[in-house]
Design a protein around this motif. Structure first.
Motif, PDB file in Angstrom:
ATOM      1  N   VAL A 626       0.855  -1.193   0.000  1.00 23.13           N
ATOM      2  CA  VAL A 626       0.000   0.000   0.000  1.00 23.13           C
ATOM      3  C   VAL A 626       0.883   1.233   0.000  1.00 23.13           C
ATOM      4  CG1 VAL A 626      -1.734   1.321   1.257  1.00 23.13           C
ATOM      5  CG2 VAL A 626      -1.864  -1.180   1.219  1.00 23.13           C
ATOM      6  N   THR A 627       0.655   2.115  -0.955  1.00 25.57           N
ATOM      7  CA  THR A 627       1.367   3.393  -1.014  1.00 25.57           C
ATOM      8  C   THR A 627       0.345   4.513  -1.008  1.00 25.57           C
ATOM      9  OG1 THR A 627       3.075   2.341  -2.361  1.00 25.57           O
ATOM     10  CG2 THR A 627       3.071   4.750  -2.262  1.00 25.57           C
ATOM     11  N   ARG A 628       0.397   5.344   0.000  1.00 29.20           N
ATOM     12  CA  ARG A 628      -0.565   6.447   0.139  1.00 29.20           C
ATOM     13  C   ARG A 628      -0.064   7.681  -0.598  1.00 29.20           C
ATOM     14  NH1 ARG A 628      -3.304   6.500   5.800  1.00 29.20           N
ATOM     15  NH2 ARG A 628      -2.802   8.697   5.688  1.00 29.20           N
ATOM     16  N   ASN A 629      -1.005   8.427  -1.145  1.00 27.56           N
ATOM     17  CA  ASN A 629      -0.689   9.688  -1.814  1.00 27.56           C
ATOM     18  C   ASN A 629      -0.881  10.804  -0.789  1.00 27.56           C
ATOM     19  OD1 ASN A 629      -0.478  11.963  -3.392  1.00 27.56           O
ATOM     20  ND2 ASN A 629      -1.650  11.104  -5.108  1.00 27.56           N
ATOM     21  N   ASP A 630       0.161  11.092  -0.021  1.00 26.69           N
ATOM     22  CA  ASP A 630       0.041  12.045   1.083  1.00 26.69           C
ATOM     23  C   ASP A 630      -0.287  13.450   0.598  1.00 26.69           C
ATOM     24  OD1 ASP A 630       0.510  10.133   3.042  1.00 26.69           O
ATOM     25  OD2 ASP A 630       2.684  10.340   2.871  1.00 26.69           O
ATOM     26  N   ASN A 631       0.224  13.830  -0.570  1.00 27.30           N
ATOM     27  CA  ASN A 631      -0.070  15.168  -1.085  1.00 27.30           C
ATOM     28  C   ASN A 631      -1.550  15.322  -1.409  1.00 27.30           C
ATOM     29  OD1 ASN A 631       2.605  15.961  -0.897  1.00 27.30           O
ATOM     30  ND2 ASN A 631       3.101  15.296  -2.981  1.00 27.30           N
ATOM     31  N   ALA A 632      -2.130  14.310  -2.061  1.00 21.59           N
ATOM     32  CA  ALA A 632      -3.553  14.371  -2.397  1.00 21.59           C
ATOM     33  C   ALA A 632      -4.412  14.341  -1.134  1.00 21.59           C
ATOM     34  CB  ALA A 632      -3.924  13.218  -3.323  1.00 21.59           C
ATOM     35  N   ILE A 633      -4.012  13.505  -0.163  1.00 22.20           N
ATOM     36  CA  ILE A 633      -4.758  13.431   1.100  1.00 22.20           C
ATOM     37  C   ILE A 633      -4.711  14.768   1.822  1.00 22.20           C
ATOM     38  CG2 ILE A 633      -4.768  12.379   3.396  1.00 22.20           C
ATOM     39  CD1 ILE A 633      -3.822   9.779   2.056  1.00 22.20           C
ATOM     40  N   ALA A 634      -3.537  15.399   1.831  1.00 25.90           N
ATOM     41  CA  ALA A 634      -3.411  16.704   2.488  1.00 25.90           C
ATOM     42  C   ALA A 634      -4.288  17.739   1.809  1.00 25.90           C
ATOM     43  CB  ALA A 634      -1.943  17.154   2.472  1.00 25.90           C
ATOM     44  N   ALA A 635      -4.393  17.673   0.474  1.00 26.84           N
ATOM     45  CA  ALA A 635      -5.238  18.622  -0.250  1.00 26.84           C
ATOM     46  C   ALA A 635      -6.706  18.440   0.121  1.00 26.84           C
ATOM     47  CB  ALA A 635      -5.044  18.446  -1.753  1.00 26.84           C
ATOM     48  N   VAL A 636      -7.155  17.175   0.221  1.00 26.01           N
ATOM     49  CA  VAL A 636      -8.541  16.918   0.621  1.00 26.01           C
ATOM     50  C   VAL A 636      -8.775  17.374   2.054  1.00 26.01           C
ATOM     51  CG1 VAL A 636     -10.254  15.111   1.060  1.00 26.01           C
ATOM     52  CG2 VAL A 636      -8.838  15.015  -1.001  1.00 26.01           C
ATOM     53  N   ARG A 637      -7.787  17.141   2.922  1.00 28.83           N
ATOM     54  CA  ARG A 637      -7.908  17.575   4.316  1.00 28.83           C
ATOM     55  C   ARG A 637      -8.108  19.082   4.383  1.00 28.83           C
ATOM     56  NH1 ARG A 637      -6.169  14.799   8.834  1.00 28.83           N
ATOM     57  NH2 ARG A 637      -4.992  13.390   7.474  1.00 28.83           N
ATOM     58  N   ARG A 638      -7.306  19.829   3.622  1.00 27.80           N
ATOM     59  CA  ARG A 638      -7.443  21.294   3.619  1.00 27.80           C
ATOM     60  C   ARG A 638      -8.801  21.712   3.074  1.00 27.80           C
ATOM     61  NH1 ARG A 638      -2.047  20.849   1.778  1.00 27.80           N
ATOM     62  NH2 ARG A 638      -2.740  21.155  -0.397  1.00 27.80           N
ATOM     63  N   GLN A 639      -9.250  21.009   2.056  1.00 23.07           N
ATOM     64  CA  GLN A 639     -10.549  21.339   1.471  1.00 23.07           C
ATOM     65  C   GLN A 639     -11.675  21.107   2.476  1.00 23.07           C
ATOM     66  OE1 GLN A 639     -11.541  18.800  -1.801  1.00 23.07           O
ATOM     67  NE2 GLN A 639     -13.490  19.802  -2.217  1.00 23.07           N
ATOM     68  N   LEU A 640     -11.621  19.995   3.200  1.00 20.35           N
ATOM     69  CA  LEU A 640     -12.688  19.670   4.145  1.00 20.35           C
ATOM     70  C   LEU A 640     -12.750  20.647   5.311  1.00 20.35           C
ATOM     71  CD1 LEU A 640     -12.366  15.766   4.274  1.00 20.35           C
ATOM     72  CD2 LEU A 640     -14.163  17.105   3.172  1.00 20.35           C
ATOM     73  N   VAL A 641     -11.595  21.161   5.747  1.00 24.99           N
ATOM     74  CA  VAL A 641     -11.599  22.086   6.888  1.00 24.99           C
ATOM     75  C   VAL A 641     -11.742  23.536   6.443  1.00 24.99           C
ATOM     76  CG1 VAL A 641     -10.242  20.518   8.291  1.00 24.99           C
ATOM     77  CG2 VAL A 641      -9.075  22.285   6.972  1.00 24.99           C
ATOM     78  N   GLY A 642     -11.854  23.756   5.117  1.00 22.59           N
ATOM     79  CA  GLY A 642     -12.101  25.108   4.619  1.00 22.59           C
ATOM     80  C   GLY A 642     -10.875  25.968   4.486  1.00 22.59           C
ATOM     81  N   GLU A 643      -9.713  25.341   4.319  1.00 19.92           N
ATOM     82  CA  GLU A 643      -8.486  26.126   4.190  1.00 19.92           C
ATOM     83  C   GLU A 643      -8.162  26.451   2.741  1.00 19.92           C
ATOM     84  OE1 GLU A 643      -5.363  24.079   6.181  1.00 19.92           O
ATOM     85  OE2 GLU A 643      -6.247  24.334   8.184  1.00 19.92           O
ATOM     86  N   GLN A 644      -8.962  25.976   1.818  1.00 20.19           N
ATOM     87  CA  GLN A 644      -8.758  26.327   0.412  1.00 20.19           C
ATOM     88  C   GLN A 644     -10.074  26.206  -0.331  1.00 20.19           C
ATOM     89  OE1 GLN A 644      -5.918  23.370  -0.918  1.00 20.19           O
ATOM     90  NE2 GLN A 644      -7.531  22.200  -1.917  1.00 20.19           N
TER      91      GLN A 644
END
Length: 644
Positions: A626-644
């Motif tokens: 399993v290889t996670r896409n940390d950059n994409a996950i971080a982007a979704v995290r920012r989107q969900l909390v309203g930072e972008q």
């Protein structure tokens, strides 16, 4: 337990968060179809992770996160997405998605399959997809998928993964048995008793007296906005109406009254009812002999008793009702006898009846004029119910057709009202004393899911009361401008600054305690007000019973430390620092606790199933890679909390 423990629960959901994806729809992969294409890396931004060479679309993550948030909101309606993310909810969602995908991929790699017919049969069993007839309805199915942003292909893929998981793991986790020796060890923990002290070194004791500069406050608020997030608020416009407010003509005409009188002629004709006391004997000769004695003046009850029978009295009945309860012959004879007279013995199903007429009730016929008041009331009620149903259907048609609430209200003489900004739990935001009208309580959940300018009609009391409502305004969950919460932000900044010094004080006190100084003396040496200290002397089972599963972190720490040790623990939201000093551990004997050992073995057997499942899933993930896409996950995290 001491009051400062309770402050831990100011957190919305606490840590660690446990997400229970109870509904299949909440577990389903979301947003876009899985194309089945191979993707060997995670450099592209359209992948959440790559499992065994197969990519999980990143578009599934925000939808799955929102589904999980909906699940948690069942217990905490005002929880916001930023709080959910901050408390670890998103990380749990990511793990669930990867595990689900990994199990499915593992099963397919080793030749397991869930065919189309099996998937179809599972879909047919899901109650949410059944129509009014109780059978599967395709339109209901498609509407349910649309409400979750799912496609048919995506939903079927997730069902396949779930069925493969059953094939792989069901036998591995079925009813595992925990060895008794291990159960005894865990049971001994329940009987464990710990003595010590817990202290709180509050940040407030070290908070600066002066206020921060504008630059300091602005910078701090930017980094700590999630502490001030206001939950989503909705303002509703509504109009309540019902049988008492709608104007309908329910007065019956003379012709309608006459027609009803004619239809129910038997009801208004003369009638006669008779009440009797009787008993049953096996032969006709015995019945005639006993009836003769009664006719000669003997008491029916006494005659029955002497003959070894029991007499019973019945309520007054009409001829047909009496025939149904006894026999036609008996009813005919009963309606020929005089009041108080003995009835000619007649045969019934169980034998021969010996009976006496106790009472005759005669009701004279009623003319149309005499029956008119009763018929008028009956017809008026029926007509009113029908008229209201027609009018409600008419209003509902207007609403469904897109007519504005204001226009509907004006056309039907309804009063439109507006609520203050409401939270999902029905409380007015910032105005706890304000109570919403009770008619809105049943529709709040719907109101927090619908779009603006979409009026809906709902039945509050079946057939009696209704409400039309619409969302007038939606205020998304967000942190307010600093100016609106300046005082609270200043207090937060002071706590944060005080927390730095409180940590230093806690470390000094801890060093002294470890050096042999009593905790109370080490605290007194700081010469600061507001310090709190509590002596703890608890059995683990007492703790579990008192806290009901919501155990404060300092107590959790105390019941996991080694005897004779002391530790510090940071309190949430910069409240301060705890110092936990464990002096002694003792365990009560298990000899007389056979029931507890059995209960422990049973309860941990269930936990063992989950542990086996977790270990099996981890092994599958390891084999597949399993290889996670940390950059994409971080982007979704920012989107969900309203930072972008």
């Amino acid at each position: 337990m001491i009051s400062f423990f309770r402050r831990f629960f100011a957190s919305k959901i606490g840590l660690p968060i446990v997400l229970a994806f109870l509904a299949l729809m909440a577990l389903a992969f979301a947003a876009s179809d899985i194309t089945g294409s191979t993707f060997g890396g995670v450099s592209g931004g359209d992948r959440l992770a790559v499992v065994g060479g197969e990519g999980i679309p990143i578009s599934e993550l925000p939808v799955a996160a929102n589904a999980a948030l909906d699940q948690v909101r069942a217990q905490n309606p005002t929880l916001t997405m930023p709080e959910f993310v901050a408390e670890g909810g998103l990380d749990e969602v990511i793990d669930q998605l990867i595990d689900r995908f990994a199990v499915g991929e593992y099963g397919r790699r080793y030749g397991l399959r869930a065919g189309e017919n099996l998937v179809n049969s599972e879909i047919l069993k899901i109650p949410a997809f059944q129509g009014v007839t109780g059978n599967f309805d395709e339109q209901t199915y498609l509407a349910a998928l649309r409400s979750r942003n799912l496609s048919d292909a995506t939903f079927r893929r997730d069902l396949q993964d779930g069925l493969l998981e059953q094939q792989l793991l069901r036998s591995a986790v079925a009813a595992p048995q925990l060895p008794e020796k291990i159960a005894r060890q865990y049971a001994a923990l329940v009987l464990e008793k710990r003595k010590g002290e817990i202290a709180l070194i509050p940040s407030a004791a070290f908070a600066p007296a002066g206020n921060p500069s504008d630059a300091q406050l602005t910078a701090w608020y930017k980094d700590n906005r999630t502490q001030f997030i206001r939950p989503e608020r909705r303002t509703l416009r509504f109009a309540v109406f019902g049988a008492d407010t709608l104007k309908v003509n329910a007065t019956p005409t003379a012709a309608e009254i006459a027609e009803r009188y004619k239809r129910d002629a038997a009801k208004y004709a003369a009638s006669e009812k008779r009440a009797v006391t009787s008993f049953v004997v096996p032969t006709q000769d015995a019945a005639k002999a006993l009836a003769a004695r009664i006719a000669g003046g003997a008491s029916l009850e006494a005659v029955a008793r002497e003959a070894g029978f029991t007499a019973s009295s019945s309520e007054a009945r009409e001829r047909e009702a009496m025939a149904g309860a006894t026999s036609f012959a008996f009813a005919q004879a009963a309606f020929k006898a005089a009041q108080g007279g003995v009835i000619e013995p007649a045969q019934g199903t169980l034998g021969w009846y010996v009976a006496r007429v106790d009472r005759i009730e005669r009701t004279p016929a009623r003319s149309l004029a005499q029956a008119t008041p009763e018929i008028t009331e009956q017809l008026a009620g029926e007509k009113r119910v029908a008229a209201i149903a027609d009018l409600v259907a008419e209003i509902e048609g207007e609403v469904d057709g897109g007519t504005a609430l204001a226009e509907v209200a004006k056309a039907y003489g309804l009063k439109v009202e507006t609520t203050p900004a409401l939270l999902a739990n029905g409380r007015a935001f910032g105005k706890p004393e304000v109570q919403i009208v009770p008619q809105l309580a049943p529709v709040l959940q719907t109101a927090f899911q619908m779009e603006e300018s979409e009026p809906q009609l709902a039945e509050v009391v079946p057939g009696e009361q209704f409400v039309i409502f619409e969302v007038a305004r939606v205020e998304e969950a967000s942190a307010p401008p600093l100016a609106e919460v300046r005082d609270a932000a200043i207090a937060g900044w002071k706590r944060a600054q005080g927390a730095i010094l409180a940590k230093q004080a806690a470390e000094r006190i801890l060093a002294k305690v470890r050096g042999g100084t009593p905790l109370a003396a080490a605290m007194a040496a700081e010469n600061k007000p507001g310090f709190e200290r509590e002596v703890i002397d608890l059995e683990r089972r007492q703790l579990l019973a008192q806290q009901r599963g919501r155990i404060a972190p300092p107590l959790v720490l105390m019941f996991s430390m080694a005897e004779g040790t002391a530790k510090t623990l940071e309190a949430p939201r910069n409240i301060g620092w705890y110092i936990v000093d464990l002096e002694d551990i003792s365990t009560l004997p298990l000899d007389q606790e056979g029931q507890m050992i059995a209960q422990t073995r049973q309860q941990l057997g269930q936990t063992l199933s989950e542990e086996y499942r977790s270990q099996a899933t981890a092994a599958m993930r390891k084999e597949l890679g399993v290889t996670r896409n940390d950059n994409a996950i971080a982007a979704v995290r920012r989107q969900l909390v309203g930072e972008q």
